[in-house]
Scaffold this active site. Structure first.
Site, PDB file in Angstrom:
ATOM      1  N   ASP A  55       0.868  -1.187   0.000  1.00 57.00           N
ATOM      2  CA  ASP A  55       0.000   0.000   0.000  1.00 57.00           C
ATOM      3  C   ASP A  55       0.897   1.227   0.000  1.00 57.00           C
ATOM      4  O   ASP A  55       2.094   1.135   0.295  1.00 57.00           O
ATOM      5  CB  ASP A  55      -0.909   0.006   1.243  1.00 57.00           C
ATOM      6  CG  ASP A  55      -1.875   1.196   1.242  1.00 57.00           C
ATOM      7  OD1 ASP A  55      -2.368   1.568   0.163  1.00 57.00           O
ATOM      8  OD2 ASP A  55      -2.133   1.771   2.317  1.00 57.00           O
ATOM      9  N   SER A  56       0.282   2.372  -0.304  1.00 60.21           N
ATOM     10  CA  SER A  56       1.037   3.624  -0.241  1.00 60.21           C
ATOM     11  C   SER A  56       1.442   3.932   1.203  1.00 60.21           C
ATOM     12  O   SER A  56       2.349   4.720   1.422  1.00 60.21           O
ATOM     13  CB  SER A  56       0.176   4.770  -0.771  1.00 60.21           C
ATOM     14  OG  SER A  56      -0.944   4.941   0.077  1.00 60.21           O
ATOM     15  N   TYR A  98      -1.112   8.500  -2.533  1.00 60.90           N
ATOM     16  CA  TYR A  98      -1.139   8.319  -3.983  1.00 60.90           C
ATOM     17  C   TYR A  98      -2.356   8.999  -4.623  1.00 60.90           C
ATOM     18  O   TYR A  98      -2.362   9.273  -5.821  1.00 60.90           O
ATOM     19  CB  TYR A  98      -1.238   6.823  -4.333  1.00 60.90           C
ATOM     20  CG  TYR A  98       0.042   6.017  -4.229  1.00 60.90           C
ATOM     21  CD1 TYR A  98       1.194   6.529  -3.649  1.00 60.90           C
ATOM     22  CD2 TYR A  98       0.063   4.716  -4.731  1.00 60.90           C
ATOM     23  CE1 TYR A  98       2.341   5.746  -3.560  1.00 60.90           C
ATOM     24  CE2 TYR A  98       1.221   3.937  -4.654  1.00 60.90           C
ATOM     25  CZ  TYR A  98       2.352   4.459  -4.064  1.00 60.90           C
ATOM     26  OH  TYR A  98       3.484   3.693  -3.992  1.00 60.90           O
ATOM     27  N   GLY A  99      -3.400   9.181  -3.809  1.00 58.90           N
ATOM     28  CA  GLY A  99      -4.721   9.538  -4.347  1.00 58.90           C
ATOM     29  C   GLY A  99      -4.813  10.820  -5.144  1.00 58.90           C
ATOM     30  O   GLY A  99      -5.745  10.994  -5.925  1.00 58.90           O
ATOM     31  N   CYS A 142      -4.404  -1.610  -1.961  1.00 59.39           N
ATOM     32  CA  CYS A 142      -4.538  -0.179  -2.225  1.00 59.39           C
ATOM     33  C   CYS A 142      -5.434  -0.032  -3.456  1.00 59.39           C
ATOM     34  O   CYS A 142      -5.085  -0.518  -4.533  1.00 59.39           O
ATOM     35  CB  CYS A 142      -3.148   0.399  -2.505  1.00 59.39           C
ATOM     36  SG  CYS A 142      -3.165   2.127  -2.984  1.00 59.39           S
ATOM     37  N   ASN A 143      -6.573   0.598  -3.274  1.00 57.15           N
ATOM     38  CA  ASN A 143      -7.501   0.771  -4.399  1.00 57.15           C
ATOM     39  C   ASN A 143      -6.899   1.624  -5.492  1.00 57.15           C
ATOM     40  O   ASN A 143      -7.116   1.386  -6.684  1.00 57.15           O
ATOM     41  CB  ASN A 143      -8.778   1.472  -3.926  1.00 57.15           C
ATOM     42  CG  ASN A 143      -9.596   0.588  -3.026  1.00 57.15           C
ATOM     43  OD1 ASN A 143     -10.538  -0.038  -3.468  1.00 57.15           O
ATOM     44  ND2 ASN A 143      -9.224   0.519  -1.752  1.00 57.15           N
ATOM     45  N   THR A 144      -6.149   2.647  -5.075  1.00 58.27           N
ATOM     46  CA  THR A 144      -5.607   3.588  -6.047  1.00 58.27           C
ATOM     47  C   THR A 144      -4.596   2.862  -6.942  1.00 58.27           C
ATOM     48  O   THR A 144      -4.653   2.980  -8.175  1.00 58.27           O
ATOM     49  CB  THR A 144      -4.967   4.780  -5.304  1.00 58.27           C
ATOM     50  OG1 THR A 144      -5.904   5.240  -4.314  1.00 58.27           O
ATOM     51  CG2 THR A 144      -4.642   5.903  -6.251  1.00 58.27           C
ATOM     52  N   CYS A 195     -11.047   2.882  -0.077  1.00 59.93           N
ATOM     53  CA  CYS A 195      -9.643   3.224   0.168  1.00 59.93           C
ATOM     54  C   CYS A 195      -9.307   2.496   1.456  1.00 59.93           C
ATOM     55  O   CYS A 195     -10.038   2.621   2.448  1.00 59.93           O
ATOM     56  CB  CYS A 195      -9.476   4.733   0.345  1.00 59.93           C
ATOM     57  SG  CYS A 195      -7.856   5.195   1.031  1.00 59.93           S
ATOM     58  N   THR A 196      -8.229   1.723   1.441  1.00 60.81           N
ATOM     59  CA  THR A 196      -7.966   0.851   2.591  1.00 60.81           C
ATOM     60  C   THR A 196      -7.685   1.641   3.873  1.00 60.81           C
ATOM     61  O   THR A 196      -7.897   1.128   4.967  1.00 60.81           O
ATOM     62  CB  THR A 196      -6.807  -0.112   2.274  1.00 60.81           C
ATOM     63  OG1 THR A 196      -5.694   0.645   1.767  1.00 60.81           O
ATOM     64  CG2 THR A 196      -7.228  -1.136   1.248  1.00 60.81           C
ATOM     65  N   HIS A 197      -7.235   2.897   3.719  1.00 60.91           N
ATOM     66  CA  HIS A 197      -7.042   3.719   4.920  1.00 60.91           C
ATOM     67  C   HIS A 197      -8.365   3.931   5.669  1.00 60.91           C
ATOM     68  O   HIS A 197      -8.376   4.070   6.886  1.00 60.91           O
ATOM     69  CB  HIS A 197      -6.493   5.100   4.532  1.00 60.91           C
ATOM     70  CG  HIS A 197      -5.026   5.125   4.234  1.00 60.91           C
ATOM     71  ND1 HIS A 197      -4.490   4.608   3.078  1.00 60.91           N
ATOM     72  CD2 HIS A 197      -3.978   5.637   4.932  1.00 60.91           C
ATOM     73  CE1 HIS A 197      -3.178   4.793   3.083  1.00 60.91           C
ATOM     74  NE2 HIS A 197      -2.846   5.412   4.203  1.00 60.91           N
TER      75      HIS A 197
HETATM   76  N1  DGL Z   1      -4.898   3.192   0.755  1.00 59.99           N
HETATM   77  C1  DGL Z   1      -4.970   3.610  -0.569  1.00 59.99           C
HETATM   78  C2  DGL Z   1      -6.217   3.202  -1.292  1.00 59.99           C
HETATM   79  O1  DGL Z   1      -6.787   2.173  -0.966  1.00 59.99           O
HETATM   80  C3  DGL Z   1      -4.330   4.865  -1.031  1.00 59.99           C
HETATM   81  C4  DGL Z   1      -4.471   6.122  -0.265  1.00 59.99           C
HETATM   82  C5  DGL Z   1      -3.561   7.163  -0.859  1.00 59.99           C
HETATM   83  O2  DGL Z   1      -2.358   6.925  -0.895  1.00 59.99           O
HETATM   84  O3  DGL Z   1      -4.074   8.196  -1.295  1.00 59.99           O
HETATM   85  O4  DGL Z   1      -6.633   3.833  -2.222  1.00 59.99           O
END
Ligand code: DGL
Length: 283
Positions: A7-8, A39-40, A70-72, A206-208
């Site tokens: 993940d990021s 990353y978003g 990480c979805n992104t 978003c996993t966060h």
């Molecule tokens: N946790 C990430 C996701 O699922 C990325 C969040 C990010 O880096 O902006 O998209």
């Protein structure tokens, strides 16, 4: 071999946590690209390059299978990497490495259908009965991956995405609960206003955001189900490992945490979620 989880930043730990619970004997290496998080808000090419570098680091560390938690990264980079870079890497290194994403299992969970299933389009108008909200980073929302892939499979589901430009960064930086709750409530309000009513269900895309899932639950109407990516991903990995016995997930229960950012302990928000101290080593 070990299973790599990428993940990021700390968001992928929400998936990792579930994977560890599901596969306690397996060996895992978690890599957080905290030097480049979030990353978003980045453009597509940057996300592809950073995701490629993360996967390569995990392959080099001995992982033959990498889960992009990480979805992104999964939404923007995965298909590109699978089409071009991955076959080339396998050929150059003679290793059957693979990368699994997080969006396919989430869409399977949201639609209740296997990924291979595409709805028959008969041309008649299908009434949208089920309103699904997706909270995600701006890059994921702009890709429209959830809208496009769910519409291919379930035309009775209306998908509305809400981009949350600051939320992952705030979670990554260890913002306080009041600030986080204010931001979450603001996004739920904004999405509700745009739809004209609250969503029936929601994906934390978003996993966060899983770290503050309780805040989303409190802001959404009581009883509105949340689709949990960690569960969906653990189920998908179990099915994948069953179909591909050539991937040996290891037996020593190794847990290694690497970061491209500052090594050491994580902030309390993450450790509270994790349930104990978390020490990251330099990647
Ligand atoms: N946790 C990430 C996701 O699922 C990325 C969040 C990010 O880096 O902006 O998209």
């Amino acid at each position: 071999m070990s299973i790599g989880v990428f993940d990021s930043g700390v968001g992928g730990l929400t998936v990792h946590h579930k994977l560890v619970e599901r596969f306690p004997a397996a060996d895992f290496i978690y890599l957080a690209d905290q030097a480049n998080t979030p990353y978003g808000g980045r453009v597509g090419e940057e996300i592809v390059d950073l995701t490629r570098a993360g996967c390569e680091r995990l392959f080099d560390a001995g992982c033959d299978l990498v889960v992009l938690a990480c979805n992104t990264a999964a939404g923007i980079a995965l298909r590109r990497l699978q089409q071009t870079w991955l076959p080339d890497w396998r050929w150059r290194h003679g290793r059957q490495v693979n990368i699994l994403g997080i969006i396919v299992p989430t869409i399977e969970a949201a639609t209740g259908l296997p990924w291979e299933h595409e709805a028959e389009r008969r041309g008649e108008k299908v009434e949208k009965l089920d309103v699904l909200g997706v909270f995600s980073t701006p890059a994921t929302a702009a890709s429209r991956v959830y809208e496009i892939e769910i519409d291919k499979r379930r035309q009775d589901v209306a998908v509305f995405s809400e981009a949350c430009p600051t939320l992952a960064g705030l979670i990554e930086g260890g913002a306080g609960p009041e600030e986080l709750a204010r931001v979450v409530e603001g996004h739920v309000r904004a999405l509700t206003a745009r739809i004209g009513r609250p969503p029936d269900r929601a994906i934390l895309g978003c996993t966060h955001y899983e770290i503050v899932a309780g805040m989303f639950r409190a802001a959404l109407p009581p009883g509105a189900p949340l689709i949990h990516q960690p569960d969906a991903t653990a189920d998908a990995l179990a099915r994948y490992l069953e179909r591909h016995p050539e991937y040996d997930a290891g037996r020593s229960g190794q847990r290694l945490f690497l970061t491209t950012g500052r090594p050491g302990a994580q902030h309390s928000l993450v450790e509270t979620f994790w349930g104990g101290p978390l020490n990251f080593e330099p990647a």
